[in-house]
Motif scaffolding. Structure first.
Motif, PDB file in Angstrom:
ATOM      1  N   ARG A  74       0.345  -2.567   3.938  1.00 25.33           N
ATOM      2  CA  ARG A  74      -0.234  -3.848   4.362  1.00 25.33           C
ATOM      3  C   ARG A  74       0.827  -4.943   4.398  1.00 25.33           C
ATOM      4  O   ARG A  74       0.881  -5.740   5.348  1.00 25.33           O
ATOM      5  N   THR A  75       1.682  -4.977   3.365  1.00 22.75           N
ATOM      6  CA  THR A  75       2.722  -6.004   3.292  1.00 22.75           C
ATOM      7  C   THR A  75       3.795  -5.792   4.356  1.00 22.75           C
ATOM      8  O   THR A  75       4.180  -6.736   5.064  1.00 22.75           O
ATOM      9  N   GLN A  76       4.272  -4.564   4.473  1.00 29.02           N
ATOM     10  CA  GLN A  76       5.375  -4.273   5.392  1.00 29.02           C
ATOM     11  C   GLN A  76       4.983  -4.443   6.853  1.00 29.02           C
ATOM     12  O   GLN A  76       5.773  -4.930   7.667  1.00 29.02           O
ATOM     13  N   GLU A  77       3.763  -4.035   7.188  1.00 29.53           N
ATOM     14  CA  GLU A  77       3.320  -4.086   8.584  1.00 29.53           C
ATOM     15  C   GLU A  77       2.486  -5.328   8.894  1.00 29.53           C
ATOM     16  O   GLU A  77       2.056  -5.513  10.032  1.00 29.53           O
ATOM     17  N   ASN A  78       2.268  -6.157   7.867  1.00 30.97           N
ATOM     18  CA  ASN A  78       1.476  -7.383   8.033  1.00 30.97           C
ATOM     19  C   ASN A  78       0.104  -7.083   8.661  1.00 30.97           C
ATOM     20  O   ASN A  78      -0.325  -7.715   9.629  1.00 30.97           O
ATOM     21  N   LEU A  79      -0.575  -6.104   8.069  1.00 31.61           N
ATOM     22  CA  LEU A  79      -1.866  -5.669   8.599  1.00 31.61           C
ATOM     23  C   LEU A  79      -3.016  -6.356   7.873  1.00 31.61           C
ATOM     24  O   LEU A  79      -2.917  -6.703   6.700  1.00 31.61           O
ATOM     25  N   LYS A  80      -4.111  -6.537   8.602  1.00 34.30           N
ATOM     26  CA  LYS A  80      -5.339  -7.036   7.985  1.00 34.30           C
ATOM     27  C   LYS A  80      -6.034  -5.881   7.271  1.00 34.30           C
ATOM     28  O   LYS A  80      -5.838  -4.716   7.612  1.00 34.30           O
ATOM     29  N   ASN A  81      -6.863  -6.223   6.290  1.00 32.29           N
ATOM     30  CA  ASN A  81      -7.603  -5.184   5.573  1.00 32.29           C
ATOM     31  C   ASN A  81      -8.423  -4.322   6.527  1.00 32.29           C
ATOM     32  O   ASN A  81      -8.478  -3.099   6.387  1.00 32.29           O
ATOM     33  N   SER A  82      -9.049  -4.966   7.484  1.00 29.56           N
ATOM     34  CA  SER A  82      -9.893  -4.225   8.430  1.00 29.56           C
ATOM     35  C   SER A  82      -9.070  -3.252   9.258  1.00 29.56           C
ATOM     36  O   SER A  82      -9.528  -2.143   9.578  1.00 29.56           O
ATOM     37  N   GLU A  83      -7.848  -3.627   9.610  1.00 23.91           N
ATOM     38  CA  GLU A  83      -6.982  -2.742  10.399  1.00 23.91           C
ATOM     39  C   GLU A  83      -6.585  -1.509   9.589  1.00 23.91           C
ATOM     40  O   GLU A  83      -6.522  -0.390  10.116  1.00 23.91           O
ATOM     41  N   ILE A  84      -6.319  -1.721   8.296  1.00 17.70           N
ATOM     42  CA  ILE A  84      -5.950  -0.595   7.433  1.00 17.70           C
ATOM     43  C   ILE A  84      -7.125   0.357   7.271  1.00 17.70           C
ATOM     44  O   ILE A  84      -6.977   1.584   7.368  1.00 17.70           O
ATOM     45  N   ILE A  85      -8.298  -0.195   7.030  1.00 15.14           N
ATOM     46  CA  ILE A  85      -9.486   0.633   6.810  1.00 15.14           C
ATOM     47  C   ILE A  85      -9.804   1.473   8.046  1.00 15.14           C
ATOM     48  O   ILE A  85     -10.060   2.677   7.953  1.00 15.14           O
ATOM     49  N   ILE A  86      -9.771   0.845   9.218  1.00 19.51           N
ATOM     50  CA  ILE A  86     -10.049   1.578  10.460  1.00 19.51           C
ATOM     51  C   ILE A  86      -8.977   2.637  10.702  1.00 19.51           C
ATOM     52  O   ILE A  86      -9.276   3.782  11.084  1.00 19.51           O
ATOM     53  N   SER A 108     -18.458   5.915   2.839  1.00 17.27           N
ATOM     54  CA  SER A 108     -18.247   5.500   1.457  1.00 17.27           C
ATOM     55  C   SER A 108     -16.781   5.154   1.208  1.00 17.27           C
ATOM     56  O   SER A 108     -16.473   4.175   0.517  1.00 17.27           O
ATOM     57  N   PHE A 109     -15.878   5.952   1.787  1.00 13.52           N
ATOM     58  CA  PHE A 109     -14.439   5.683   1.641  1.00 13.52           C
ATOM     59  C   PHE A 109     -14.085   4.320   2.225  1.00 13.52           C
ATOM     60  O   PHE A 109     -13.311   3.560   1.625  1.00 13.52           O
ATOM     61  N   GLU A 110     -14.633   3.993   3.387  1.00 14.43           N
ATOM     62  CA  GLU A 110     -14.346   2.707   4.017  1.00 14.43           C
ATOM     63  C   GLU A 110     -14.809   1.558   3.121  1.00 14.43           C
ATOM     64  O   GLU A 110     -14.099   0.547   2.968  1.00 14.43           O
ATOM     65  N   GLN A 111     -15.984   1.702   2.505  1.00 12.00           N
ATOM     66  CA  GLN A 111     -16.485   0.669   1.602  1.00 12.00           C
ATOM     67  C   GLN A 111     -15.602   0.541   0.365  1.00 12.00           C
ATOM     68  O   GLN A 111     -15.313  -0.567  -0.109  1.00 12.00           O
ATOM     69  N   ARG A 112     -15.184   1.683  -0.158  1.00 10.78           N
ATOM     70  CA  ARG A 112     -14.342   1.670  -1.360  1.00 10.78           C
ATOM     71  C   ARG A 112     -12.970   1.061  -1.067  1.00 10.78           C
ATOM     72  O   ARG A 112     -12.437   0.292  -1.879  1.00 10.78           O
ATOM     73  N   MET A 113     -12.390   1.390   0.082  1.00 10.72           N
ATOM     74  CA  MET A 113     -11.094   0.825   0.435  1.00 10.72           C
ATOM     75  C   MET A 113     -11.188  -0.674   0.621  1.00 10.72           C
ATOM     76  O   MET A 113     -10.273  -1.418   0.256  1.00 10.72           O
ATOM     77  N   ASN A 114     -12.299  -1.146   1.153  1.00 11.02           N
ATOM     78  CA  ASN A 114     -12.496  -2.580   1.325  1.00 11.02           C
ATOM     79  C   ASN A 114     -12.481  -3.283  -0.032  1.00 11.02           C
ATOM     80  O   ASN A 114     -11.861  -4.346  -0.199  1.00 11.02           O
ATOM     81  N   LYS A 115     -13.147  -2.689  -1.021  1.00 21.23           N
ATOM     82  CA  LYS A 115     -13.166  -3.262  -2.372  1.00 21.23           C
ATOM     83  C   LYS A 115     -11.777  -3.228  -3.010  1.00 21.23           C
ATOM     84  O   LYS A 115     -11.362  -4.189  -3.665  1.00 21.23           O
ATOM     85  N   ILE A 116     -11.077  -2.114  -2.818  1.00 21.46           N
ATOM     86  CA  ILE A 116      -9.728  -1.984  -3.395  1.00 21.46           C
ATOM     87  C   ILE A 116      -8.772  -3.003  -2.792  1.00 21.46           C
ATOM     88  O   ILE A 116      -7.985  -3.643  -3.505  1.00 21.46           O
ATOM     89  N   LEU A 117      -8.837  -3.179  -1.483  1.00 21.16           N
ATOM     90  CA  LEU A 117      -7.914  -4.093  -0.803  1.00 21.16           C
ATOM     91  C   LEU A 117      -8.207  -5.557  -1.105  1.00 21.16           C
ATOM     92  O   LEU A 117      -7.339  -6.415  -0.910  1.00 21.16           O
ATOM     93  N   GLU A 118      -9.407  -5.846  -1.572  1.00 19.37           N
ATOM     94  CA  GLU A 118      -9.752  -7.223  -1.920  1.00 19.37           C
ATOM     95  C   GLU A 118      -9.201  -7.637  -3.289  1.00 19.37           C
ATOM     96  O   GLU A 118      -9.175  -8.815  -3.623  1.00 19.37           O
ATOM     97  N   ILE A 119      -8.747  -6.656  -4.070  1.00 14.85           N
ATOM     98  CA  ILE A 119      -8.235  -6.938  -5.413  1.00 14.85           C
ATOM     99  C   ILE A 119      -6.770  -7.373  -5.329  1.00 14.85           C
ATOM    100  O   ILE A 119      -5.942  -6.679  -4.753  1.00 14.85           O
ATOM    101  N   ASP A 120      -6.474  -8.516  -5.913  1.00 15.19           N
ATOM    102  CA  ASP A 120      -5.081  -8.956  -6.017  1.00 15.19           C
ATOM    103  C   ASP A 120      -4.654  -8.774  -7.465  1.00 15.19           C
ATOM    104  O   ASP A 120      -4.324  -9.712  -8.175  1.00 15.19           O
ATOM    105  N   GLY A 121      -4.690  -7.507  -7.913  1.00 19.40           N
ATOM    106  CA  GLY A 121      -4.444  -7.204  -9.319  1.00 19.40           C
ATOM    107  C   GLY A 121      -3.131  -6.502  -9.555  1.00 19.40           C
ATOM    108  O   GLY A 121      -2.158  -6.667  -8.804  1.00 19.40           O
TER     109      GLY A 121
END
Length: 228
Positions: A74-86, A108-121
Motif C-alpha cells: 500500500r505504501t510503495q504503490e500508493n494504493l487505496k484500501n479498496s484497490e488492494i482488496i479488489i 469474508s476475506f474482503e471484509q477482514r482485509m478491510n478491517k485489517i487495513l483500517e488499523i494504524d497499529g
C-alpha cells in the motif's frame, strides 16, 4: 484494478486469515490494534502470542508477515484500501493455490482485509519503518577490523627489519540492490581513534534524541529492540 499477485511465501498467512473463525479473527484484530509497535517482526509475534494462545507462534508469524507485506505494498504503490482488496480478491479467484475457496470465504476475506487495513497499529508502523530503512541505496550488514604488523625492511633486505608498522584493515559488509557487497579500508591508530570518537558521538546524539522523543511522548522505534 489489476490483479495483485500473492507471492508463495505469503500464501500461508493469507490462508490463515481466511480460515480462522470469526471469534479468533476479532481477537487477533484487537491484539494487532493494541500490541506495542516494533520494527522487528519477531518481537511483534511474541507480543501477540501472549494474547492469542489459540494460534501457534509459527502461524502468527505467517499471518503477521502477510499483513505487513500488504501494508508495504500500500505504501510503495500508493494504493487505496479498496484497490488492494479488489486486487487481492481477484488474485485469490485466479490462483490455483486458493481454488477451493467458496464465494462466502472470498467475501469474508474482503471484509477482514478491510478491517485489517483500517488499523494504524503495530504492524502498519513496522511496515512504514522498514520502508524508510530500505530507502537507502546501501544497508550496513557487518564489520570487522583486522590488525597486522607490517615489517619495513632495510635497504638490503638480507640485513633484516628496520622497523614495523601496525596497520588496521576495516572490512565493511553491506547490502545494495545487487546483493551483499564489501569493501576494505586501511587505517592507522589515529584513524581508529577518530572513527571511535565519531561513533561515540553518534551514540550520545542518539541518546539525546531519544530523550527528546520520550519527553514529547513520541515512540522511539529501535530496529533492534525486542519484546521482553
Amino acid at each position: 484494478m489489476k490483479t495483485l499477485r500473492i507471492p508463495q511465501q505469503y500464501q500461508s498467512g493469507i490462508n490463515l486469515i481466511i480460515k480462522i473463525d470469526e471469534i479468533l479473527f476479532n481477537k487477533l484484530l484487537n491484539a494487532i490494534t493494541e500490541v506495542n509497535p516494533f520494527v522487528n517482526i519477531d518481537s511483534i509475534v511474541l507480543e501477540l502470542s501472549a494474547q492469542i494462545e489459540e494460534i501457534s507462534i509459527h502461524d502468527l508469524e505467517e499471518i503477521v508477515r502477510a499483513i505487513r507485506s500488504i501494508y508495504s505494498l500500500r505504501t510503495q504503490e500508493n494504493l487505496k484500501n479498496s484497490e488492494i482488496i479488489i486486487g487481492l480478491s481477484n488474485s485469490l479467484s485466479q490462483d490455483d493455490a486458493f481454488s477451493e475457496l467458496s464465494s462466502e470465504e472470498l467475501a469474508s476475506f474482503e471484509q477482514r482485509m478491510n478491517k485489517i487495513l483500517e488499523i494504524d497499529g503495530s504492524i502498519s508502523i513496522s511496515s512504514k519503518a522498514m520502508s524508510l530503512l530500505q530507502e537507502y541505496d546501501s544497508m550496513f550488514l557487518n564489520s570487522r577490523i583486522v590488525t597486522d604488523i607490517r615489517p619495513v625492511f632495510k635497504t638490503e633486505t638480507k640485513e633484516g627489519i628496520a622497523g614495523a608498522l601496525v596497520v588496521h584493515t576495516l572490512r565493511i559488509s553491506y547490502q545494495d540492490a545487487s546483493g551483499s557487497q564489501e569493501f576494505y579500508v586501511a587505517l592507522d591508530a589515529n584513524d581508529v581513534k577518530k572513527l571511535q570518537e565519531q561513533l561515540s558521538q553518534s551514540l550520545v546524539e542518539a541518546d539525546v534524541i531519544q530523550s527528546m522523543l520520550d519527553k514529547t511522548q513520541i515512540l522511539y522505534l529501535d530496529p533492534h529492540a525486542s519484546s521482553k
